[in-house]
Design a protein around this motif. Structure first.
Motif, PDB file in Angstrom:
ATOM      1  N   UNK A  80       6.718  -3.455 -11.220  1.00 58.11           N
ATOM      2  CA  UNK A  80       8.055  -3.097 -10.729  1.00 58.11           C
ATOM      3  C   UNK A  80       8.333  -3.724  -9.370  1.00 58.11           C
ATOM      4  N   UNK A  81       7.362  -3.618  -8.459  1.00 64.47           N
ATOM      5  CA  UNK A  81       7.546  -4.187  -7.128  1.00 64.47           C
ATOM      6  C   UNK A  81       7.659  -5.699  -7.198  1.00 64.47           C
ATOM      7  N   UNK A  82       6.879  -6.323  -8.057  1.00 65.08           N
ATOM      8  CA  UNK A  82       6.966  -7.766  -8.215  1.00 65.08           C
ATOM      9  C   UNK A  82       8.345  -8.209  -8.639  1.00 65.08           C
ATOM     10  N   UNK A  83       8.980  -7.433  -9.518  1.00 68.40           N
ATOM     11  CA  UNK A  83      10.334  -7.776  -9.966  1.00 68.40           C
ATOM     12  C   UNK A  83      11.338  -7.615  -8.840  1.00 68.40           C
ATOM     13  N   UNK A  84      11.215  -6.531  -8.071  1.00 64.90           N
ATOM     14  CA  UNK A  84      12.157  -6.293  -6.975  1.00 64.90           C
ATOM     15  C   UNK A  84      12.065  -7.374  -5.911  1.00 64.90           C
ATOM     16  N   UNK A  85      10.859  -7.844  -5.662  1.00 67.02           N
ATOM     17  CA  UNK A  85      10.657  -8.865  -4.633  1.00 67.02           C
ATOM     18  C   UNK A  85      10.784 -10.280  -5.172  1.00 67.02           C
ATOM     19  N   UNK A  86      10.856 -10.407  -6.503  1.00 70.07           N
ATOM     20  CA  UNK A  86      10.755 -11.719  -7.145  1.00 70.07           C
ATOM     21  C   UNK A  86       9.487 -12.426  -6.665  1.00 70.07           C
ATOM     22  N   UNK A  87       8.398 -11.673  -6.640  1.00 63.68           N
ATOM     23  CA  UNK A  87       7.099 -12.209  -6.220  1.00 63.68           C
ATOM     24  C   UNK A  87       6.282 -12.586  -7.442  1.00 63.68           C
ATOM     25  N   UNK A  88       5.546 -13.666  -7.331  1.00 65.93           N
ATOM     26  CA  UNK A  88       4.616 -14.066  -8.385  1.00 65.93           C
ATOM     27  C   UNK A  88       3.236 -13.452  -8.169  1.00 65.93           C
ATOM     28  N   UNK A  89       2.904 -13.206  -6.895  1.00 66.51           N
ATOM     29  CA  UNK A  89       1.595 -12.654  -6.563  1.00 66.51           C
ATOM     30  C   UNK A  89       1.740 -11.620  -5.458  1.00 66.51           C
ATOM     31  N   UNK A  90       1.029 -10.489  -5.645  1.00 69.87           N
ATOM     32  CA  UNK A  90       0.951  -9.456  -4.625  1.00 69.87           C
ATOM     33  C   UNK A  90      -0.468  -9.464  -4.074  1.00 69.87           C
ATOM     34  N   UNK A  91      -0.586  -9.552  -2.755  1.00 64.62           N
ATOM     35  CA  UNK A  91      -1.902  -9.593  -2.118  1.00 64.62           C
ATOM     36  C   UNK A  91      -2.086  -8.312  -1.314  1.00 64.62           C
ATOM     37  N   UNK A  92      -2.994  -7.456  -1.790  1.00 62.72           N
ATOM     38  CA  UNK A  92      -3.277  -6.189  -1.121  1.00 62.72           C
ATOM     39  C   UNK A  92      -4.508  -6.360  -0.242  1.00 62.72           C
ATOM     40  N   UNK A  93      -4.408  -5.943   1.015  1.00 59.12           N
ATOM     41  CA  UNK A  93      -5.551  -5.980   1.921  1.00 59.12           C
ATOM     42  C   UNK A  93      -5.677  -4.595   2.539  1.00 59.12           C
ATOM     43  N   UNK A  94      -6.858  -4.005   2.432  1.00 57.30           N
ATOM     44  CA  UNK A  94      -7.060  -2.639   2.907  1.00 57.30           C
ATOM     45  C   UNK A  94      -8.441  -2.483   3.515  1.00 57.30           C
TER      46      UNK A  94
END
Length: 310
Positions: A80-94
């Motif tokens: 869902x977030x990828x669609x809202x941002x029109x992102x191809x990749x989400x990079x999570x750093x924690x």
């Protein structure tokens, strides 16, 4: 009023297509050390045809949708977030282990499917000294995103079982699962994913369009290893079963027999048979560099020993 950052999603990425990347730092006690997100932005920006999304815009979308970063790591929320941002990749750093811990985890998620493409556990101080450890996972994730959707295959391993636990085939069964997974990912069109993700797709009744595409491209693999039936034989019988998520029946069983001495040479050949069964052309079979092979297993063993599951 809903804040929508972009309206036309990226459907298919080619080698010359820009990859849109969003960095999502953890929150609260999982917030990464100061400067980690900026360091990642710099390293990703150095890659060819990569567009970094503005972190301020990302924060506004999260606020509008009442999404937390940790919640967005779930596959359905990531899609869902990828669609809202029109992102191809989400990079999570924690950060892992509390606010004062030096341990961090990095996850590269394919936004269209919500699947983790690659991940890395690291010590913040080491990455600040040298980012060399980041480059393989960054390059691997971008390489996967540029594989055409029609040729991608997602594979989960249920594992190989010994005929009788506690016998000398128990260790061989566990080793075969790990070695086969490693041999499979040499193909650029194959991604080995957590079986839990594919189990959910298999059990879900109402799949979205993207989930259906993922299911039709996904396979679960399991098998059995046992001593050959001939009395006094030093041979092993190995049966491999492939379950396509998009079909009710498994593919024909792949059967092979191998000696204990030749067992270590089996995974590349068996991987080629599995790839052919799921419609993937095997990569060129060059003799592997044993030092590289050993380093791959060493690093994964160290991560499991040091970090386990947070």
């Amino acid at each position: 009023l809903l804040f929508v950052l972009f309206t036309i999603p990226s459907i298919l990425l080619g080698a010359d297509t820009a990859v849109r990347v969003a960095i999502l730092p953890g929150e609260g006690d999982r917030a990464p050390k100061a400067g980690m997100a900026e360091l990642l932005t710099v390293e990703l920006s150095r890659q060819t045809n990569v567009v970094m999304l503005d972190r301020g815009d990302i924060a506004r979308v999260l606020a509008e949708q009442k999404l937390s970063v940790m919640r967005s790591m779930e596959s359905s929320s990531a899609i869902r977030l990828g669609r809202l941002l029109n992102a191809d990749e989400l990079v999570f750093v924690e950060r892992i282990g509390g606010t004062n811990s030096p341990r961090h985890r990095l996850q590269f998620v394919e936004a269209a499917s919500g699947v983790v493409v690659d991940s890395l556990f690291f010590q913040a101080a080491e990455i600040e000294k040298s980012t060399a450890e980041l480059l393989p996972v960054i390059e691997n994730s971008l390489r996967w995103l540029r594989v055409p959707d029609s040729t991608k295959r997602y594979v989960g391993f249920l594992g190989y079982a010994a005929e009788r636990r506690g016998t000398n085939t128990t260790g061989l069964a566990d080793a075969l699962t790990a070695m086969l997974a490693h041999a499979m990912v040499r193909s650029p069109a194959v991604l080995v994913v957590d079986r839990e993700h594919l189990d959910r797709l298999r059990e879900e009744k109402d799949l979205t369009g993207e989930e259906l595409r993922l299911a039709l491209s996904s396979f679960l693999i399991e098998g059995e290893i046992r001593p050959a039936s001939a009395a006094g034989s030093e041979m092993l019988d190995i049966n491999t079963v492939i379950h396509p998520l998009g079909r009710s029946n498994p593919l024909p069983v792949i059967r092979c027999t191998v000696s204990h001495e030749r067992f270590a040479a089996l995974p590349p050949a068996l991987a080629a048979d599995i790839l052919a069964a799921i419609g993937v052309q095997a990569a060129a079979t060059n003799k592997p560099d044993l030092s590289v092979e050993g380093d791959w297993f060493r690093r994964h063993a160290e991560y499991l020993a040091a970090y386990g599951q947070p």
